[in-house]
Write a protein that holds these residues in place. Structure first.
Motif, PDB file in Angstrom:
ATOM      1  N   ALA A   1       0.852  -1.207   0.000  1.00 57.90           N
ATOM      2  CA  ALA A   1       0.000   0.000   0.000  1.00 57.90           C
ATOM      3  C   ALA A   1       0.877   1.243   0.000  1.00 57.90           C
ATOM      4  O   ALA A   1       2.079   1.168   0.283  1.00 57.90           O
ATOM      5  N   TRP A   2       0.252   2.358  -0.294  1.00 55.61           N
ATOM      6  CA  TRP A   2       0.941   3.645  -0.231  1.00 55.61           C
ATOM      7  C   TRP A   2       0.489   4.395   1.010  1.00 55.61           C
ATOM      8  O   TRP A   2      -0.615   4.932   1.051  1.00 55.61           O
ATOM      9  N   PHE A   3       1.354   4.463   2.021  1.00 56.25           N
ATOM     10  CA  PHE A   3       1.189   5.461   3.077  1.00 56.25           C
ATOM     11  C   PHE A   3       1.875   6.711   2.537  1.00 56.25           C
ATOM     12  O   PHE A   3       2.337   6.732   1.399  1.00 56.25           O
ATOM     13  N   GLU A   4       1.961   7.747   3.355  1.00 59.90           N
ATOM     14  CA  GLU A   4       2.723   8.910   2.881  1.00 59.90           C
ATOM     15  C   GLU A   4       3.464   9.576   4.026  1.00 59.90           C
ATOM     16  O   GLU A   4       3.119   9.414   5.192  1.00 59.90           O
ATOM     17  N   ASN A   5       4.474  10.327   3.635  1.00 59.76           N
ATOM     18  CA  ASN A   5       5.290  11.079   4.572  1.00 59.76           C
ATOM     19  C   ASN A   5       4.961  12.559   4.374  1.00 59.76           C
ATOM     20  O   ASN A   5       4.710  13.277   5.320  1.00 59.76           O
ATOM     21  N   GLY A   6       4.889  12.998   3.116  1.00 58.68           N
ATOM     22  CA  GLY A   6       4.387  14.341   2.830  1.00 58.68           C
ATOM     23  C   GLY A   6       5.428  15.311   2.313  1.00 58.68           C
ATOM     24  O   GLY A   6       6.560  14.925   1.986  1.00 58.68           O
ATOM     25  N   PHE A   7       5.014  16.580   2.240  1.00 60.23           N
ATOM     26  CA  PHE A   7       5.894  17.629   1.702  1.00 60.23           C
ATOM     27  C   PHE A   7       7.005  17.956   2.677  1.00 60.23           C
ATOM     28  O   PHE A   7       6.768  18.149   3.871  1.00 60.23           O
ATOM     29  N   ARG A   8       8.208  18.050   2.133  1.00 61.04           N
ATOM     30  CA  ARG A   8       9.393  18.264   2.951  1.00 61.04           C
ATOM     31  C   ARG A   8       9.747  19.753   3.025  1.00 61.04           C
ATOM     32  O   ARG A   8       9.606  20.479   2.045  1.00 61.04           O
TER      33      ARG A   8
END
Ligand code: EAX
Length: 375
Positions: free
Chosen positions: A164-171
């Motif tokens: 699956a795709w979790f996310e970490n987000g914009f850096r």
């Protein structure tokens, strides 16, 4: 370092325990009995498949909340026959160690940024192009598309199942010297990046001195001043308490890190089809939960950081885009270590179909950032 050694010992002990449980008919039958009686097999340690997951992030970070949710779901779906214990904080090693751990069998599940996959496969490199996404909606549309699926499953032949795709987000960039308003402000600054050639090239193009380093070493390096800054999404800066060792956070949103949930293929293949389905469903169902936690922590994180004394600024993105445009010329082409033009075009098509609006900025909670900058 000590932490990592301890982690490897714990991982080995847990692996031995899980292997001992796996395939043993007595364990399986006592597990069935536990399931019938409604007892949690996790609590009694009798799961048929007692999986361990490792991440490099603090327990409160959405990766770990999402993996715990996946664990609850898979436990429910299999009546406790399949369980998942989550070890954050780099206890089981760096992201590279964790990816290799899937291949070696020392860990069954992980969730990592796509950047450290650069050493394993080229398929994820499209996400390392600076400013490829302007909004979270665009990034999510790509993760949830056919090409997203293709990328997620591109590691099948490397002993890794993409779940699956979790996310970490914009850096965003944090540092101890000054607010970053233009690429010029980065000149000469020692900024920790992930171990990824395109990230390093982007920071070099902006004039910084990029220093690749594993996540577990970043806090100490910031504290000791061996680096001036680093770049990460707000939920990571907040849950890692980087505010204790960093004065400024500049909402550059220069990269978006998707976060695949991976499983060891040998281990997955050793499960019955029913259990495989349960694992897959649990990961799929945990993904929107994990992304919600990212949204929530993005919405509250900046206030936490300001309350902890950090100064927040939101620079204009155009000069940063211009400074890093050369990365596209350098890396979007056929060849090893490059972004496949085919993948790039498919991603761009999806981005264009989801144009940014005023309210869909890359930092989520950034709209009030400049006006409420702490002094
Ligand atoms: O995947 O290393 C990093 O900066 C990452 O953002 C982190 O490990 C999460």
């Amino acid at each position: 370092m000590k932490k990592k050694v301890l982690g490897v010992i714990i991982a080995s002990a847990l692996l031995a325990a899980s292997l001992a449980g796996c395939g043993s008919s007595s364990a399986a039958s006592s597990n069935a009995a536990a399931a019938k009686s409604g007892a949690s097999s996790q609590a009694s340690g009798k799961a048929e498949f007692a999986m361990i997951a490792g991440t490099t992030l603090p327990d409160a970070h959405p990766y770990n909340l999402g993996l715990k949710k996946m664990g609850e779901l898979v436990d429910q779906k299999t009546n406790g026959a399949v369980t998942l214990d989550v070890f954050g904080n780099s206890q089981l090693g760096s992201e590279r160690d964790l990816i290799e751990g899937l291949q070696l069998g020392s860990v069954q599940v992980t969730c990592v940024s796509t950047a450290p996959l650069a050493g394993f496969t080229d398929s994820f490199l499209v996400f390392d192009l600076p400013f490829i996404f302007e909004t979270t909606e665009q990034a999510r549309a790509v993760m949830d598309s056919d090409v997203g699926n293709e990328i997620l499953h591109s590691v099948d032949d490397q002993g890794i199942v993409g779940l699956a795709w979790f996310e970490n987000g914009f850096r965003n960039v944090t540092n101890n010297k000054k607010p970053i308003n233009t690429p010029d402000d980065l000149k000469g600054m020692k900024i920790r990046t992930m171990e990824n050639q395109m990230h390093m090239a982007a920071f070099q193009a902006m004039g910084a001195d990029p220093t690749p380093m594993a996540m577990g070493d970043v806090f100490t390096a910031l504290q000791q001043g061996t680096i001036d800054g680093e770049e990460n999404p707000v939920p990571i800066v907040d849950t890692n308490k980087f505010s204790e060792v960093q004065k400024y956070i500049s909402l550059t949103g220069h990269l978006f890190s998707p976060a695949p949930v991976f499983m060891a293929k040998d281990y997955y293949d050793s499960m019955s089809e029913d259990y495989q389905k349960a694992v897959q469903e649990a990961a799929t169902e945990a993904a929107p939960y994990e992304r919600d936690q990212i949204d929530k922590q993005n919405a509250t994180g900046l206030d936490d950081l300001k309350a902890a004394g950090m100064q927040v600024n939101e620079p204009e993105k155009a000069p940063f885009k211009k400074a890093t445009a050369s990365i596209y010329d350098e890396y979007v082409k056929d060849g090893s270590g490059m972004v496949s033009p085919d993948i790039y075009n498919k991603v761009e098509e999806i981005v264009k179909a989801h144009p940014a609006t005023d309210s869909s900025s890359s930092t989520g909670s950034s709209s009030s950032a400049s006006s409420s900058t702490a002094e």
